[in-house]
Design a protein around this motif. Structure first.
Motif, PDB file in Angstrom:
ATOM      1  N   MET A   1       0.806  -1.188   0.000  1.00  0.00           N
ATOM      2  CA  MET A   1       0.000   0.000   0.000  1.00  0.00           C
ATOM      3  C   MET A   1       0.854   1.260   0.000  1.00  0.00           C
ATOM      4  SD  MET A   1      -3.457  -0.612   2.235  1.00  0.00           S
ATOM      5  CE  MET A   1      -2.740  -1.266   3.731  1.00  0.00           C
ATOM      6  N   ALA A   2       2.103   1.117   0.295  1.00  0.00           N
ATOM      7  CA  ALA A   2       2.994   2.278   0.310  1.00  0.00           C
ATOM      8  C   ALA A   2       3.023   2.927  -1.067  1.00  0.00           C
ATOM      9  CB  ALA A   2       4.388   1.859   0.726  1.00  0.00           C
ATOM     10  N   GLY A   3       2.933   4.222  -1.073  1.00  0.00           N
ATOM     11  CA  GLY A   3       3.001   4.956  -2.322  1.00  0.00           C
ATOM     12  C   GLY A   3       1.666   5.083  -3.036  1.00  0.00           C
ATOM     13  N   GLN A   4       0.627   4.456  -2.508  1.00  0.00           N
ATOM     14  CA  GLN A   4      -0.688   4.549  -3.132  1.00  0.00           C
ATOM     15  C   GLN A   4      -1.381   5.845  -2.732  1.00  0.00           C
ATOM     16  OE1 GLN A   4      -2.713   0.909  -1.846  1.00  0.00           O
ATOM     17  NE2 GLN A   4      -2.985   0.392  -3.985  1.00  0.00           N
ATOM     18  N   ASP A   5      -2.320   6.235  -3.548  1.00  0.00           N
ATOM     19  CA  ASP A   5      -3.184   7.364  -3.254  1.00  0.00           C
ATOM     20  C   ASP A   5      -3.977   7.059  -1.978  1.00  0.00           C
ATOM     21  OD1 ASP A   5      -4.844   9.685  -3.703  1.00  0.00           O
ATOM     22  OD2 ASP A   5      -6.366   8.294  -4.472  1.00  0.00           O
ATOM     23  N   PRO A   6      -4.075   7.999  -1.037  1.00  0.00           N
ATOM     24  CA  PRO A   6      -4.795   7.738   0.212  1.00  0.00           C
ATOM     25  C   PRO A   6      -6.234   7.269  -0.005  1.00  0.00           C
ATOM     26  CG  PRO A   6      -3.532   9.753   0.430  1.00  0.00           C
ATOM     27  CD  PRO A   6      -3.432   9.322  -1.022  1.00  0.00           C
ATOM     28  N   ALA A   7      -6.915   7.812  -1.004  1.00  0.00           N
ATOM     29  CA  ALA A   7      -8.294   7.383  -1.274  1.00  0.00           C
ATOM     30  C   ALA A   7      -8.332   5.930  -1.739  1.00  0.00           C
ATOM     31  CB  ALA A   7      -8.933   8.286  -2.320  1.00  0.00           C
ATOM     32  N   ALA A   8      -7.338   5.516  -2.519  1.00  0.00           N
ATOM     33  CA  ALA A   8      -7.273   4.127  -2.979  1.00  0.00           C
ATOM     34  C   ALA A   8      -7.014   3.185  -1.809  1.00  0.00           C
ATOM     35  CB  ALA A   8      -6.187   3.970  -4.040  1.00  0.00           C
ATOM     36  N   ILE A   9      -6.208   3.631  -0.860  1.00  0.00           N
ATOM     37  CA  ILE A   9      -5.936   2.820   0.332  1.00  0.00           C
ATOM     38  C   ILE A   9      -7.222   2.624   1.128  1.00  0.00           C
ATOM     39  CG2 ILE A   9      -4.724   2.771   2.545  1.00  0.00           C
ATOM     40  CD1 ILE A   9      -2.417   4.264   1.129  1.00  0.00           C
ATOM     41  N   LEU A  13      -9.066  -0.939   1.894  1.00  0.00           N
ATOM     42  CA  LEU A  13      -9.335  -1.386   3.258  1.00  0.00           C
ATOM     43  C   LEU A  13     -10.827  -1.598   3.495  1.00  0.00           C
ATOM     44  CD1 LEU A  13      -6.762   0.772   5.250  1.00  0.00           C
ATOM     45  CD2 LEU A  13      -6.629  -1.668   4.698  1.00  0.00           C
ATOM     46  N   MET A  14     -11.655  -0.769   2.883  1.00  0.00           N
ATOM     47  CA  MET A  14     -13.104  -0.961   3.002  1.00  0.00           C
ATOM     48  C   MET A  14     -13.529  -2.262   2.324  1.00  0.00           C
ATOM     49  SD  MET A  14     -14.688   2.947   2.792  1.00  0.00           S
ATOM     50  CE  MET A  14     -15.517   2.578   1.316  1.00  0.00           C
ATOM     51  N   MET A  15     -12.924  -2.588   1.195  1.00  0.00           N
ATOM     52  CA  MET A  15     -13.249  -3.845   0.522  1.00  0.00           C
ATOM     53  C   MET A  15     -12.806  -5.040   1.354  1.00  0.00           C
ATOM     54  SD  MET A  15     -12.781  -3.231  -3.551  1.00  0.00           S
ATOM     55  CE  MET A  15     -11.528  -1.976  -3.620  1.00  0.00           C
ATOM     56  N   VAL A  16     -11.632  -4.951   1.954  1.00  0.00           N
ATOM     57  CA  VAL A  16     -11.152  -6.031   2.829  1.00  0.00           C
ATOM     58  C   VAL A  16     -12.142  -6.227   3.971  1.00  0.00           C
ATOM     59  CG1 VAL A  16      -9.381  -6.653   4.523  1.00  0.00           C
ATOM     60  CG2 VAL A  16      -8.701  -5.861   2.260  1.00  0.00           C
ATOM     61  N   PRO A  41      -9.410 -15.448   4.689  1.00  0.00           N
ATOM     62  CA  PRO A  41      -7.957 -15.261   4.556  1.00  0.00           C
ATOM     63  C   PRO A  41      -7.512 -14.018   5.327  1.00  0.00           C
ATOM     64  CG  PRO A  41      -8.974 -15.647   2.413  1.00  0.00           C
ATOM     65  CD  PRO A  41     -10.084 -15.433   3.394  1.00  0.00           C
ATOM     66  N   ASP A  42      -6.219 -13.946   5.619  1.00  0.00           N
ATOM     67  CA  ASP A  42      -5.693 -12.767   6.313  1.00  0.00           C
ATOM     68  C   ASP A  42      -5.799 -11.533   5.416  1.00  0.00           C
ATOM     69  OD1 ASP A  42      -3.043 -12.316   4.828  1.00  0.00           O
ATOM     70  OD2 ASP A  42      -2.877 -14.416   5.427  1.00  0.00           O
ATOM     71  N   SER A  43      -5.632 -10.370   6.013  1.00  0.00           N
ATOM     72  CA  SER A  43      -5.811  -9.105   5.290  1.00  0.00           C
ATOM     73  C   SER A  43      -4.905  -8.968   4.071  1.00  0.00           C
ATOM     74  CB  SER A  43      -5.595  -7.922   6.227  1.00  0.00           C
ATOM     75  OG  SER A  43      -6.588  -7.897   7.211  1.00  0.00           O
ATOM     76  N   ALA A  44      -3.656  -9.378   4.204  1.00  0.00           N
ATOM     77  CA  ALA A  44      -2.726  -9.280   3.070  1.00  0.00           C
ATOM     78  C   ALA A  44      -3.200 -10.153   1.915  1.00  0.00           C
ATOM     79  CB  ALA A  44      -1.313  -9.671   3.496  1.00  0.00           C
ATOM     80  N   SER A  45      -3.659 -11.346   2.223  1.00  0.00           N
ATOM     81  CA  SER A  45      -4.169 -12.241   1.169  1.00  0.00           C
ATOM     82  C   SER A  45      -5.431 -11.678   0.541  1.00  0.00           C
ATOM     83  CB  SER A  45      -4.457 -13.633   1.745  1.00  0.00           C
ATOM     84  OG  SER A  45      -3.277 -14.234   2.203  1.00  0.00           O
ATOM     85  N   LEU A  46      -6.272 -11.048   1.349  1.00  0.00           N
ATOM     86  CA  LEU A  46      -7.484 -10.433   0.802  1.00  0.00           C
ATOM     87  C   LEU A  46      -7.135  -9.281  -0.136  1.00  0.00           C
ATOM     88  CD1 LEU A  46      -9.933 -10.405   3.843  1.00  0.00           C
ATOM     89  CD2 LEU A  46     -10.110 -11.762   1.754  1.00  0.00           C
ATOM     90  N   ARG A  47      -6.138  -8.476   0.238  1.00  0.00           N
ATOM     91  CA  ARG A  47      -5.724  -7.373  -0.642  1.00  0.00           C
ATOM     92  C   ARG A  47      -5.189  -7.919  -1.968  1.00  0.00           C
ATOM     93  NH1 ARG A  47      -3.742  -5.379   4.197  1.00  0.00           N
ATOM     94  NH2 ARG A  47      -1.579  -5.777   3.626  1.00  0.00           N
TER      95      ARG A  47
END
Length: 79
Positions: A1-9, A13-16, A41-47
């Motif tokens: 998630m580093a470097g992503q647009d804050p709105a995209a983050i 996270l809302m989708m997760v 699945p864990d959060s990383a796998s969901l992303r």
């Protein structure tokens, strides 16, 4: 998630969170029939799943993708 647009983050996270809630809702609904719970699945796998699903099927809904993930997770768990 580093470097992503804050709105995209926030969207990601809302989708997760939504998918985790979907798993919980399915588990509650199916518990009445004696079906064992399916662990999401864990959060990383969901992303990763969200990214892959959006790239593979950009017109699909989060509901369709969540159903697919729930069924495949259930099969992997042998339930």
């Amino acid at each position: 998630m580093a470097g992503q647009d804050p709105a995209a983050i926030v969207d990601e996270l809302m989708m997760v969170s939504w998918i985790q809630g979907f798993f919980n809702g399915m588990n509650v609904m199916r518990a009445g029939n004696g079906v064992l719970a399916v662990e999401p699945p864990d959060s990383a796998s969901l992303r990763e799943f969200i990214d892959r699903s959006c790239k593979d099927k950009p017109t699909s809904s989060i509901l369709d993708a969540s159903i697919q993930l729930y069924v495949s997770t259930e099969r992997k768990a042998g339930k």
